[in-house]
Design a protein around this motif. Structure first.
Motif, short mmCIF file in Angstrom:
data_model
loop_
_atom_site.label_atom_id
_atom_site.label_comp_id
_atom_site.label_asym_id
_atom_site.label_seq_id
_atom_site.Cartn_x
_atom_site.Cartn_y
_atom_site.Cartn_z
N SER A 192 -2.62 0.83 -4.09
CA SER A 192 -2.92 2.27 -4.08
C SER A 192 -3.79 2.71 -2.91
CB SER A 192 -3.56 2.67 -5.40
OG SER A 192 -4.70 1.87 -5.61
N LYS A 193 -4.16 1.76 -2.03
CA LYS A 193 -5.06 2.12 -0.93
C LYS A 193 -4.39 3.01 0.11
CE LYS A 193 -7.90 -2.04 -1.15
NZ LYS A 193 -8.30 -3.25 -0.40
N ARG A 194 -3.09 2.90 0.24
CA ARG A 194 -2.34 3.73 1.19
C ARG A 194 -1.12 4.30 0.49
NH1 ARG A 194 -2.15 1.65 7.22
NH2 ARG A 194 -4.25 0.81 7.45
N PRO A 195 -0.65 5.47 0.95
CA PRO A 195 0.57 6.04 0.36
C PRO A 195 1.83 5.48 1.02
CG PRO A 195 -0.34 7.57 1.97
CD PRO A 195 -1.26 6.38 1.96
N GLY A 252 12.64 3.29 12.63
CA GLY A 252 11.50 4.17 12.45
C GLY A 252 10.20 3.40 12.49
N VAL A 253 9.12 4.11 12.39
CA VAL A 253 7.81 3.46 12.45
C VAL A 253 7.44 2.88 11.08
CG1 VAL A 253 5.34 3.85 12.82
CG2 VAL A 253 6.99 4.92 14.34
N LEU A 254 7.05 1.61 11.07
CA LEU A 254 6.56 0.96 9.85
C LEU A 254 5.26 0.23 10.19
CD1 LEU A 254 9.67 -0.78 8.17
CD2 LEU A 254 8.46 1.26 7.37
N THR A 255 4.30 0.35 9.30
CA THR A 255 3.04 -0.37 9.49
C THR A 255 2.99 -1.52 8.49
OG1 THR A 255 2.04 1.70 10.19
CG2 THR A 255 0.54 -0.07 9.65
N ARG A 256 2.81 -2.73 9.01
CA ARG A 256 2.98 -3.95 8.20
C ARG A 256 1.66 -4.62 7.85
NH1 ARG A 256 4.50 -9.01 11.58
NH2 ARG A 256 2.26 -8.78 11.89
N LYS A 257 1.59 -5.10 6.62
CA LYS A 257 0.53 -6.02 6.21
C LYS A 257 1.19 -7.26 5.63
CE LYS A 257 -3.24 -6.70 2.92
NZ LYS A 257 -4.05 -6.13 1.83
N ASP A 266 12.48 -16.61 1.59
CA ASP A 266 11.58 -17.77 1.74
C ASP A 266 10.18 -17.46 1.19
OD1 ASP A 266 10.85 -16.10 3.79
OD2 ASP A 266 11.13 -17.54 5.40
N TRP A 267 10.11 -16.47 0.29
CA TRP A 267 8.92 -16.15 -0.49
C TRP A 267 7.75 -15.65 0.34
CZ3 TRP A 267 10.51 -15.56 -5.18
CH2 TRP A 267 11.57 -16.35 -5.63
N ARG A 268 8.07 -15.00 1.45
CA ARG A 268 7.01 -14.27 2.13
C ARG A 268 6.90 -12.90 1.46
NH1 ARG A 268 7.73 -14.39 8.45
NH2 ARG A 268 9.96 -14.23 8.09
N VAL A 269 5.73 -12.31 1.51
CA VAL A 269 5.55 -10.96 0.97
C VAL A 269 4.87 -10.09 2.03
CG1 VAL A 269 4.52 -9.54 -0.85
CG2 VAL A 269 5.31 -11.86 -1.39
N PHE A 270 5.51 -8.97 2.30
CA PHE A 270 4.95 -8.00 3.23
C PHE A 270 4.78 -6.67 2.53
CE2 PHE A 270 7.56 -10.80 5.95
CZ PHE A 270 6.60 -11.20 6.87
N LEU A 271 3.77 -5.92 2.95
CA LEU A 271 3.69 -4.51 2.59
C LEU A 271 4.05 -3.72 3.85
CD1 LEU A 271 0.33 -4.35 0.56
CD2 LEU A 271 2.66 -4.62 -0.31
N PHE A 272 4.85 -2.69 3.68
CA PHE A 272 5.19 -1.83 4.80
C PHE A 272 4.88 -0.38 4.43
CE2 PHE A 272 8.16 -5.33 5.86
CZ PHE A 272 7.79 -5.52 7.18
N GLN A 273 4.06 0.26 5.23
CA GLN A 273 3.78 1.68 5.01
C GLN A 273 4.73 2.50 5.87
OE1 GLN A 273 -0.01 3.23 6.36
NE2 GLN A 273 0.09 4.90 4.86
N ALA A 274 5.46 3.39 5.21
CA ALA A 274 6.38 4.28 5.91
C ALA A 274 5.69 5.62 6.16
CB ALA A 274 7.66 4.47 5.09
N SER A 275 6.34 6.46 6.95
CA SER A 275 5.72 7.72 7.36
C SER A 275 5.77 8.80 6.28
CB SER A 275 6.40 8.23 8.63
OG SER A 275 7.79 8.33 8.41
N ARG A 324 -4.50 -10.57 7.75
CA ARG A 324 -4.06 -9.67 6.67
C ARG A 324 -4.16 -8.19 7.06
NH1 ARG A 324 -3.44 -12.00 1.87
NH2 ARG A 324 -3.83 -10.04 0.80
N GLY A 325 -4.46 -7.96 8.32
CA GLY A 325 -4.64 -6.58 8.77
C GLY A 325 -3.33 -5.81 8.89
N TRP A 326 -3.44 -4.48 8.95
CA TRP A 326 -2.29 -3.61 9.12
C TRP A 326 -1.95 -3.49 10.59
CZ3 TRP A 326 0.61 -1.63 5.20
CH2 TRP A 326 0.07 -1.69 3.91
N LYS A 327 -0.66 -3.51 10.90
CA LYS A 327 -0.20 -3.42 12.28
C LYS A 327 1.04 -2.55 12.37
CE LYS A 327 0.28 -6.41 16.21
NZ LYS A 327 0.64 -7.72 16.69
N LYS A 328 0.99 -1.62 13.31
CA LYS A 328 2.08 -0.65 13.44
C LYS A 328 3.20 -1.17 14.34
CE LYS A 328 2.48 4.23 14.72
NZ LYS A 328 1.68 5.39 15.13
#
Ligand code: I3P
Length: 109
Positions: A73-76, A3-8, A85-94, A23-27
């Motif tokens: 809280s900036k995005r739902p 599915g579509v995920l937008t990553r930061k 390996d201690w990377r941290v990502f945020l993923f916005q789902a639909s 650090r930008g968001w990318k779909k």
């Protein structure tokens, strides 16, 4: 699962904060296959080979932890993924359901 995920990207390997400019968001079109989360620019096609960039963007989710990003809280519908390996990502789902489904599936790996 796919599915579509937008990553930061929030932290790079060893937990170092991802620097400004990256650090930008990318779909992406995301595909979870075995222990790998593939993040592709284009829709998943089973017969198409992965590009160099697709391989670079792939995330190993073995021993990773996915949780709801309750401190963001900036995005739902955002989940937080901490890799082994201690990377941290945020993923916005639909949607909320999609977010919960990704969290469950990633944590089952
Ligand atoms: C980042 C980009 C992100 C923003 C981030 C910026 O700039 O604007 O959208 O995160 O803020 O650094 P760049 O693309 O140049 O890396 P938010 O959308 O969460 O605000 P941050 O440094 O506070 O994470």
């Amino acid at each position: 699962k796919h599915g579509v995920l937008t990553r930061k990207s929030h932290a790079d390997m060893d937990g170092k904060r991802t620097p400004r400019g990256r650090r930008g968001w990318k779909k992406f079109y995301a595909v979870l296959k075995g222990t790998i989360l593939y993040l592709q620019k284009d829709e998943y096609k089973p017969d198409k080979d992965l590009s160099e960039v697709d391989l670079k963007n792939a995330v190993r989710v073995h021993h990773a932890l996915a949780t709801r990003a309750s401190d963001y809280s900036k995005r739902p519908n955002v989940l937080k993924l901490k890799t082994s390996d201690w990377r941290v990502f945020l993923f916005q789902a639909s949607s909320e359901e999609e977010m919960m489904s990704w969290i469950l599936r990633i944590n089952l790996v």
